[in-house]
Design an enzyme around this catalytic site. Sequence first.
Site, short mmCIF file in Angstrom:
data_model
loop_
_atom_site.label_atom_id
_atom_site.label_comp_id
_atom_site.label_asym_id
_atom_site.label_seq_id
_atom_site.Cartn_x
_atom_site.Cartn_y
_atom_site.Cartn_z
N ALA A 74 -24.40 7.25 -17.22
CA ALA A 74 -25.33 6.45 -17.97
C ALA A 74 -26.90 6.91 -18.06
O ALA A 74 -27.48 6.72 -18.99
CB ALA A 74 -25.51 5.08 -17.51
N ASN A 154 -30.34 -3.49 -12.12
CA ASN A 154 -29.99 -2.78 -10.89
C ASN A 154 -30.51 -3.49 -9.41
O ASN A 154 -29.75 -3.14 -8.49
CB ASN A 154 -29.96 -1.26 -11.04
CG ASN A 154 -31.30 -0.77 -11.38
OD1 ASN A 154 -31.74 -0.99 -12.51
ND2 ASN A 154 -31.85 -0.14 -10.49
N GLN A 182 -24.84 -1.89 -15.52
CA GLN A 182 -24.59 -3.00 -14.12
C GLN A 182 -23.90 -4.16 -14.57
O GLN A 182 -23.45 -5.11 -13.95
CB GLN A 182 -25.85 -3.48 -13.66
CG GLN A 182 -26.63 -2.13 -12.78
CD GLN A 182 -25.94 -2.12 -11.47
OE1 GLN A 182 -25.18 -2.89 -10.90
NE2 GLN A 182 -26.31 -0.80 -10.80
N ALA A 203 -19.00 4.93 -15.45
CA ALA A 203 -17.74 4.66 -14.88
C ALA A 203 -17.90 4.16 -13.35
O ALA A 203 -17.31 3.37 -12.75
CB ALA A 203 -16.80 5.91 -14.97
N HIS A 204 -18.99 4.98 -12.77
CA HIS A 204 -18.78 5.01 -11.17
C HIS A 204 -19.51 3.71 -10.73
O HIS A 204 -19.33 3.28 -9.41
CB HIS A 204 -19.76 6.19 -10.43
CG HIS A 204 -20.98 6.14 -10.54
ND1 HIS A 204 -21.65 5.77 -9.49
CD2 HIS A 204 -21.96 6.66 -11.55
CE1 HIS A 204 -23.11 6.07 -10.00
NE2 HIS A 204 -23.13 6.38 -11.06
N THR A 242 -16.74 20.41 -23.58
CA THR A 242 -15.56 20.27 -23.15
C THR A 242 -15.23 18.76 -22.45
O THR A 242 -15.97 18.42 -21.50
CB THR A 242 -14.83 21.26 -22.28
OG1 THR A 242 -14.89 22.37 -23.20
CG2 THR A 242 -13.45 20.72 -22.21
N CYS A 330 -34.12 3.22 -5.66
CA CYS A 330 -33.52 4.17 -5.29
C CYS A 330 -33.60 5.00 -4.43
O CYS A 330 -33.00 5.92 -4.01
CB CYS A 330 -33.28 5.07 -6.61
SG CYS A 330 -32.37 4.07 -8.01
C1 LIG Z 1 -26.73 3.81 -11.93
C2 LIG Z 1 -27.45 3.41 -13.36
C3 LIG Z 1 -27.89 4.10 -14.33
C4 LIG Z 1 -27.42 5.47 -14.08
O1 LIG Z 1 -26.07 5.65 -14.22
P1 LIG Z 1 -25.37 7.39 -13.80
O2 LIG Z 1 -24.17 7.24 -14.50
O3 LIG Z 1 -25.42 7.22 -12.37
O4 LIG Z 1 -26.15 8.23 -14.54
C5 LIG Z 1 -28.55 3.68 -15.19
N1 LIG Z 1 -28.84 2.34 -15.32
C6 LIG Z 1 -28.56 1.57 -14.70
C7 LIG Z 1 -28.93 0.11 -14.88
C8 LIG Z 1 -28.12 2.00 -13.43
O5 LIG Z 1 -27.71 1.06 -12.28
#
Ligand SMILES: *Cc1c(COP(=O)(O)O)cnc(C)c1O
Length: 388
Positions: A74, A154, A182, A203-204, A242, A330
Amino acid sequence: MSPSAVYFDNAATTRVDPHVVDTMLPYFTSDYGNAASRAHIFGWAAEAAVTDARRAIAALIGADEREIVFTSGATESNNLALKGVMEAYADRGDHLVTVATEHPSIADTATALQRAGKRVTTLGVDRSGLVDLNALRDAISGRTVLVSVMAANNETGVLQNLDAIGTICRERHVLFHTDATQAAGKVPLDIELLHVDLMSLSAHKIYGPKGVGALFVRREPRVRVAAQMDGGGHERGMRSGTLNVPGIVGFGAACAICAESLAAESQSVAALRDRLEAALMEACPRSFVNGDAKNRVPGITNIAFPGADGGQLLKQLTERGITVSSGSACSSTSLEPSRVLRALGLSEADARSSLRLSLGRFNTAAEVDFVAAAVIDIVRSSARGTAS
Ligand SMILES: *Cc1c(COP(=O)(O)O)cnc(C)c1O
């Protein structure tokens, strides 16, 4: 339950769902082709898997598979959306509107754009964390290109009124981007109902692997995004490089599970959060929930414990094997109180006393009770400490 591993930091990242891992594994060792290899079976297998994943991700937000651009996460999606749109529409205007509570990957990108000569308006929020729609209307001018407002915060989980914001953007003929990292997979999201032109996903945060994300880019009417990386012209020229095939396959599997279990899971996770909040509120009478308690994603609660020190709370919870996050953005080592909580109007002391507890798919009621008891114990003893 092992008290040495209670994970209440699901807003930072999530455990990868075991089913997602199983789905990914063949793409490391047997189907390891490059999805851009058009001439052989390895490439075809990889491309077919990427297409399936694209469909699953698009389906989660009501989009078309051709509207999904894969990225590294993201953070990259947010950079691509803001920089790519401001560059592509430089002939139309130079003004970006965003909000004070955005993730650093939006806030710092906006600052970079400002340094590069763009104009940026950062809207404030009220005590509940919501943007004032009249202030948004007033901020949009003839030079405004893009409005970027996150779906769910977040730190607090607060959901903005995307439908109303999207409607205003449509009326004023400006593009609308939302960082839905989120919110996706946790609450229903539909890019048509919300009038969204660009949407960032990762994804994570939804039980998929780290290092893969997507940017939804509307095709009708077509939204232009200037590539921020030069190369082979992958992803319809918007993002060269890629493709991370195993990661993308995992992302697709994670979205499919979320789509299937969203209704039931949002209820069960909200029930855990409510149980946690009820226990803490009853035992710590001065505590309060930060942000709008109604418009929230199910898994996140951010609670102020006035008189307690968030850093100390965090440290002592860590010693008991409980993983949460301080209100500070963070970074538990940062001495700065959370920028997000300050934007909600919290005093510096209340912001510093706040904890974010974020629950998810793999948490249990037994863990909630264990964490609640630990927090209550620590808050009570720290209150005794300040009293004496
Ligand atoms: C975690 C987060 C991101 C960043 O996502 P990544 O995939 O870790 O770069 C961006 N925006 C929000 C609101 C998030 O919680």
